[in-house]
Design an enzyme around this catalytic site. Structure first.
Site, short mmCIF file in Angstrom:
data_model
loop_
_atom_site.label_atom_id
_atom_site.label_comp_id
_atom_site.label_asym_id
_atom_site.label_seq_id
_atom_site.Cartn_x
_atom_site.Cartn_y
_atom_site.Cartn_z
N GLY A 1 8.60 -40.46 8.00
CA GLY A 1 7.90 -39.60 7.05
C GLY A 1 7.57 -38.22 7.58
O GLY A 1 6.64 -37.56 7.09
N SER B 1 8.48 -40.81 14.52
CA SER B 1 9.50 -40.99 13.49
C SER B 1 8.91 -41.74 12.31
O SER B 1 8.23 -42.74 12.50
CB SER B 1 10.69 -41.76 14.08
N LYS C 1 20.51 -40.44 6.88
CA LYS C 1 20.01 -41.06 5.65
C LYS C 1 21.02 -40.76 4.56
O LYS C 1 21.71 -39.77 4.64
CB LYS C 1 18.65 -40.46 5.25
N ASP D 1 20.45 -45.51 11.56
CA ASP D 1 19.26 -46.18 11.09
C ASP D 1 19.12 -47.54 11.79
O ASP D 1 20.09 -48.06 12.35
CB ASP D 1 19.31 -46.36 9.57
N GLU D 2 17.91 -48.07 11.77
CA GLU D 2 17.67 -49.28 12.57
C GLU D 2 18.37 -50.50 11.99
O GLU D 2 18.56 -51.49 12.70
CB GLU D 2 16.17 -49.55 12.72
N GLY E 1 14.09 -37.98 9.15
CA GLY E 1 15.24 -38.36 8.35
C GLY E 1 15.16 -37.66 7.01
O GLY E 1 15.76 -36.60 6.80
N GLY E 2 14.32 -38.21 6.13
CA GLY E 2 14.11 -37.60 4.82
C GLY E 2 13.65 -36.15 4.93
O GLY E 2 14.03 -35.31 4.11
N LYS F 1 20.56 -40.15 15.21
CA LYS F 1 20.59 -41.60 15.44
C LYS F 1 20.92 -42.37 14.18
O LYS F 1 20.63 -41.93 13.06
CB LYS F 1 19.28 -42.08 16.08
N LYS G 1 4.57 -41.51 7.48
CA LYS G 1 4.42 -42.61 6.53
C LYS G 1 4.01 -43.92 7.21
O LYS G 1 3.84 -44.92 6.54
CB LYS G 1 5.72 -42.81 5.74
N HIS H 1 14.16 -48.80 19.31
CA HIS H 1 13.52 -48.82 18.00
C HIS H 1 12.68 -50.09 17.92
O HIS H 1 13.02 -51.09 18.53
CB HIS H 1 14.58 -48.80 16.89
N ARG H 2 11.58 -50.01 17.19
CA ARG H 2 10.64 -51.13 17.20
C ARG H 2 10.49 -51.80 15.83
O ARG H 2 9.44 -52.38 15.52
CB ARG H 2 9.28 -50.64 17.69
#
Lengths: 409, 409
Positions: B336, B334, B148, B176-177, B358-359, B174, B304, B264-265
């Site tokens: 939040g 994955s 991030k 980001d998507e 990430g955050g 990884k 999140k 990733h979806r």
């Protein structure tokens, strides 16, 4: 940066920005914070403050520049996106944001791509003009049919039904969206036998006839099938663009075959039907046009599919309106159509549309030939502005069709 | 055949049938006719009687064999589907039916595929066991991070953040998507520099470290990128399976690279979020497992993202339950997440999961290294069954993390 920092109602979008129109129903936040969250999560922000942010990043922020009730507009700097990569674009503007807990629902209503990004894709090879030249039909809606029953006809019967539809008057015959290469009707045999039917029908009618073979499959197989169609003298392929996906569609278009691409949208309504959430069909229509399909299903207004007039109109606009020089895409009306609906369909769509009927042709009491005749008669009457009931007096196939499906007579 | 003719509540599904569980809210019909319509429109029927039906077709009819309120089960003969063609399967069982005007809403809740159809696909190459062998980590959840800010970091900064995450204690880093190959961080440079970071981090920590490079793109480009990762000594690729689509995913899996596939979806929630309409995530999870991904995002319960416990549990089950001998897929939590959530996550997921923050790592006040340390400390504490607040007394990175994101201390 906090979510709210991604809102700037004074921002004027640059001509290179990607613009997205959303409708947002927040659950936890006010609309400003929720809209900022959508912009943040699609660009350089996330749910918490970061230590890894760099000063040079700020120019890549997406910006909410308009909030009108629940309707929100977001501008994304073009640098956020890889050119010629539709999956990448969609992962940003229609990715994780749909799953945010803070939002009750989120609808991506429309997208506006800058010329530079559009031009990085191929766009339609044929479009409306190219297809009309191919078929040598310029002055009326095109008439198509889907071989029915949906699944199960053996190859020989499939080719026979196609033949009957063509000699009855159909311009186009297409496979059903879930027919690919099943044992009862394997792909290569089907293409050979159906194209043979086409040749016979062309010779007998003196009209151009086309067969849209469904090549929906894993990418390599799909490309191989397209090559086979070409070798066998076909001019069209059809693809289920939603269940195949945009990566494969781009690959097919990139091969640049001399094949018209008919795009079926099976599965779209899983995310387009609820007007409060998901992605509007006109967004898919734009994406498909930019990648480069030549024909696309857009709804029927009058048939068995659910879409409203407003939605179908937006889909048609996405295919036909000026868009950085891209060719116009043929809108296809399909799903529960029959001859009695042709005048209303033509009034709504204009002459540049494909009217496709499956059951509304093969369900004709006198069989497929009569069903196709009835459909062409309905189109001829409509183009000549003669009411169907009047035209039907001298055209018995149409008369029977109206008796089956319509209350007109 | 009329819609109602596709209902037979006495039918006992064959072991070769595909079974689908739907929830149907009819608008125009009663539930029996609506359910029959779903079965008809996905097999051999349509909205009107046909003259083209053949006697041999009947054995291909899909059959509604259970109606329980709005919950309906449909059995489809395996012959309806082409083996090893996921788009074809989805065009049938989750295609046009979502758009039928007669249905208020339609939810595909679950699918059950017969062994013969499952075996026609590749399935996961590595799965949970293969990944644990690769990483030599057997006794705890794996710890991952996403670089991030989402988008915008230049290649060098990206590789540096990755390095810090790894030496702090992450197993996996990884992309980001929506990072693919943008100018600010082009794919090939990124892979080279980030794998260099990985090598340094492995040498310094003595642990195995992996980098999941996002190869999401048009199919040929995606395959090319996978080959590049392999050449550069990478072991993982990641793909946005929804925005790429299943045709491209099948193509990637077919190449059978020695590369773990992280799925990733992004975008799934456009059709999974509304519980009354669309497709449940566990259906996507099964499809992805059958095609052959090794890891898949399944929701977080605590972060999140919106999904309920019940939904996430169903997603995990789709990845781990016995399925015709397919390997188990690693569920990835994955969105939040932060160290304070690790005990609850581990209790919910068990040790066979990837906890990705990430955050919750890069947002640590002392930076990424400290953030990754805090996350590993939280995992270590949880595995040892020591409460976080107690463990944090002797582990300052965790202490700070809990102060930022949690009310525990």
């Amino acid at each position: 940066m906090r979510y709210e920092d991604f809102v700037d109602l004074k921002y004027e979008p640059a001509h290179t920005d990607v613009i997205c129109d959303f409708t947002i129903r927040p659950k936890e936040f006010d609309i400003r914070k929720a809209a900022g969250g959508v912009a943040a999560e699609s660009s350089i922000g996330t749910w918490t403050e970061l230590t890894t942010t760099k000063h040079y990043l700020k120019k890549l922020a997406a910006i909410v520049f308009s909030i009108n009730g629940a309707d929100v507009k977001v501008a994304y700097p073009i640098e956020l996106f890889e050119p010629n990569n539709m999956p990448n674009l969609l992962s940003s503007i229609s990715g994780n944001i749909f799953g945010l807990r803070a939002l009750e629902s989120l609808r991506l209503r429309d997208i506006h791509l800058p010329e530079k990004l559009i031009k990085s894709f191929r766009g339609p090879k044929y479009g409306i003009e190219g297809i009309r030249r191919l078929l040598k039909v310029y002055d009326r809606p095109l008439v198509g049919t889907i071989i029915k029953p949906k699944l199960g006809l053996k190859t020989q019967d499939h080719a026979q039904v196609a033949y009957e539809a063509w000699i009855g008057g159909c311009d186009m015959v297409k496979d059903d969206e879930n027919l690919s290469s099943q044992k009862f009707n394997p792909f290569e045999d089907r293409v050979m036998q159906t194209l043979e039917s086409r040749d016979r029908a062309e010779a007998e009618t003196g009209e151009r006839k086309t067969y849209m073979a469904n090549i929906t499959a894993e990418t390599d197989e799909m490309v191989k099938r397209a090559e086979f169609v070409l070798e066998q003298g076909g001019e069209y392929v059809m693809v289920d663009i939603i269940t195949c996906g945009f990566a494969a569609l781009q690959t097919l278009r990139k091969r640049d075959f001399n094949l018209v691409i008919h795009a079926h949208r099976a599965g779209h309504a899983a995310f387009t039907k609820n007007p409060a959430h998901g992605i509007s069909m006109n967004v898919i229509a734009k994406a498909a046009r930019i990648i480069g399909v030549d024909q696309l299903h857009v709804g029927t207004v009058f048939g068995k599919m659910h879409e409203t007039r407003k939605e179908v109109r937006a889909n048609i606009k996405a295919l036909k309106a000026k868009m950085s020089g891209l060719k116009q895409v043929f809108p296809v009306a399909s799903g529960g159509l029959h001859p009695g609906l042709v005048p209303a369909l033509t009034e709504f769509f204009g002459k540049d549309c494909v009217i496709q009927a499956g059951g509304g042709i093969h369900g004709h009491k006198k069989g497929t030939v009569a069903g196709a005749k009835a459909m062409r008669q309905a189109v001829d009457a409509t183009v000549k502005r003669i009411p169907l009931r009047k035209f039907a007096q001298a055209h018995k196939e149409l008369r029977v069709a109206l008796q089956i499906w319509d209350k007109v007579l």
